[in-house]
Scaffold this motif. Structure first.
Motif, short mmCIF file in Angstrom:
data_model
loop_
_atom_site.label_atom_id
_atom_site.label_comp_id
_atom_site.label_asym_id
_atom_site.label_seq_id
_atom_site.Cartn_x
_atom_site.Cartn_y
_atom_site.Cartn_z
N UNK A 126 41.31 50.10 39.23
CA UNK A 126 40.75 48.90 39.83
C UNK A 126 41.66 47.68 39.61
N UNK A 127 42.20 47.55 38.40
CA UNK A 127 43.07 46.41 38.09
C UNK A 127 44.36 46.48 38.90
N UNK A 128 44.96 47.66 38.97
CA UNK A 128 46.21 47.82 39.72
C UNK A 128 45.99 47.53 41.20
N UNK A 129 44.88 48.03 41.75
CA UNK A 129 44.59 47.80 43.16
C UNK A 129 44.33 46.32 43.45
N UNK A 130 43.56 45.68 42.59
CA UNK A 130 43.27 44.26 42.78
C UNK A 130 44.54 43.42 42.74
N UNK A 131 45.42 43.75 41.82
CA UNK A 131 46.68 43.01 41.72
C UNK A 131 47.53 43.21 42.97
N UNK A 132 47.60 44.45 43.44
CA UNK A 132 48.40 44.75 44.64
C UNK A 132 47.88 44.01 45.86
N UNK A 133 46.57 43.83 45.92
CA UNK A 133 45.95 43.15 47.07
C UNK A 133 45.85 41.64 46.88
N UNK A 134 46.32 41.15 45.73
CA UNK A 134 46.22 39.72 45.45
C UNK A 134 44.78 39.26 45.28
N UNK A 135 43.94 40.12 44.72
CA UNK A 135 42.52 39.81 44.59
C UNK A 135 42.03 39.84 43.14
N UNK A 136 42.91 39.55 42.21
CA UNK A 136 42.48 39.45 40.81
C UNK A 136 41.56 38.26 40.65
N UNK A 137 40.50 38.41 39.86
CA UNK A 137 39.56 37.30 39.69
C UNK A 137 40.16 36.20 38.81
N UNK A 138 39.72 34.96 38.99
CA UNK A 138 40.16 33.90 38.09
C UNK A 138 39.61 34.17 36.69
N UNK A 139 40.25 33.62 35.65
CA UNK A 139 39.83 33.91 34.27
C UNK A 139 38.34 33.71 34.02
N UNK A 140 37.76 32.69 34.64
CA UNK A 140 36.34 32.42 34.37
C UNK A 140 35.41 33.46 35.01
N UNK A 141 35.95 34.30 35.89
CA UNK A 141 35.15 35.34 36.54
C UNK A 141 35.51 36.74 36.02
N UNK A 142 36.32 36.81 34.99
CA UNK A 142 36.80 38.10 34.50
C UNK A 142 35.66 39.02 34.06
N UNK A 143 34.57 38.43 33.61
CA UNK A 143 33.46 39.24 33.14
C UNK A 143 32.74 40.00 34.24
N UNK A 144 33.04 39.65 35.50
CA UNK A 144 32.39 40.32 36.62
C UNK A 144 33.03 41.67 36.95
N UNK A 145 34.24 41.92 36.44
CA UNK A 145 34.94 43.16 36.77
C UNK A 145 35.12 44.00 35.52
N UNK A 146 35.10 45.30 35.69
CA UNK A 146 35.14 46.20 34.54
C UNK A 146 36.42 46.14 33.75
N UNK A 147 37.52 45.74 34.39
CA UNK A 147 38.81 45.71 33.70
C UNK A 147 39.09 44.38 33.02
N UNK A 148 38.23 43.39 33.21
CA UNK A 148 38.44 42.08 32.58
C UNK A 148 39.58 41.34 33.24
N UNK A 149 40.79 41.70 32.88
CA UNK A 149 41.98 41.14 33.52
C UNK A 149 43.03 42.24 33.62
N UNK A 150 43.98 42.06 34.51
CA UNK A 150 45.06 43.03 34.66
C UNK A 150 45.80 43.18 33.34
N UNK A 151 46.09 42.06 32.68
CA UNK A 151 46.83 42.11 31.41
C UNK A 151 46.05 42.88 30.35
N UNK A 152 44.76 42.67 30.28
CA UNK A 152 43.94 43.37 29.29
C UNK A 152 43.95 44.88 29.56
N UNK A 153 43.85 45.26 30.84
CA UNK A 153 43.88 46.68 31.19
C UNK A 153 45.22 47.31 30.83
N UNK A 154 46.31 46.58 31.11
CA UNK A 154 47.65 47.11 30.81
C UNK A 154 47.89 47.20 29.30
N UNK A 155 47.40 46.21 28.56
CA UNK A 155 47.58 46.23 27.11
C UNK A 155 46.83 47.41 26.49
#
Length: 213
Positions: free
Chosen positions: A109-138
């Protein structure tokens, strides 16, 4: 089709490459059916197998299994003699399932969102299961760094096939950052005989697949 026959629906330009590798690791006989993008995948015959009209899909023992991670997990359990999945009472079963589903959920989900330019802003990170792309990659990096040489230690498993494929593909398509833990693990995976055999089989199908619509 006999119920015991393994029928593998795929396209060499798809996630079916992961399932191919899994099948080659198992070393069991199977029949490949190449589904072309377009008319073939959307035909009535194939939609009866997978209503999503996508590959990969597996037919075995009278059932259909779709979704790449599910197919890998199913195959590992269906052929326990290959030793590609810890038993239910094995303490490694938990980490095995954890990383399989982490890759199928948050990582993809994180990789797809990043590729589509649809990552959520930091204040909305709690709405997605991956939190943020960086958190998922770490977190994925922690798994890769612990792969010594494999995710479950000395034991190679379907988790290496599925999660490792996400890393392998991600490095190739620049959707996952080149970090030492990722590149080292991917290098070990690419050295496996079944990996190389699966790649050769799929590459040989590319002309056939490109001619289907």
């Amino acid at each position: 089709m006999a119920d015991s026959e393994l029928v593998f629906h795929t396209n060499p330009m798809s996630r079916g490459r992961i399932v191919r590798w899994m099948l080659e690791e198992l070393g069991v006989p199977y029949r490949t059916v190449v589904q072309g993008y377009g008319a073939s995948m959307k035909s009535a015959d194939y939609l009866a197998v997978n209503p999503m009209g996508k590959v990969p899909a597996l037919q075995h023992r009278g059932v259909v299994v779709t979704e790449t991670a599910a197919i890998c997990a199913y195959l590992a359990d269906a052929f326990p003699e290959a030793g590609l999945a810890p038993a239910l009472d094995d303490p490694l079963r938990g980490p095995y399932l954890r990383w399989m589903f982490f890759a199928a959920g948050p990582v993809e989900a994180a990789v797809t969102a990043k590729a589509l330019g649809q990552l959520p802003p930091p204040e909305k990170a709690g709405f997605v299961g991956y939190g943020s792309y960086e958190q998922a990659m770490d977190t994925l990096e922690q798994a890769a760094a612990s792969a010594s040489p494999w995710l479950l230690g000395e034991r190679f498993s379907a988790a290496d096939v599925y999660v490792g494929s996400q890393v392998d593909f991600g490095l190739a398509f620049k959707s996952i950052p080149e970090r030492p833990a990722f590149t080292a693990w991917a290098g070990r995976l690419r050295g496996r005989e079944a990996y190389r055999r699966a790649r050769e089989l799929d590459d040989a199908l590319l002309p056939q697949a490109s001619g289907q619509g």
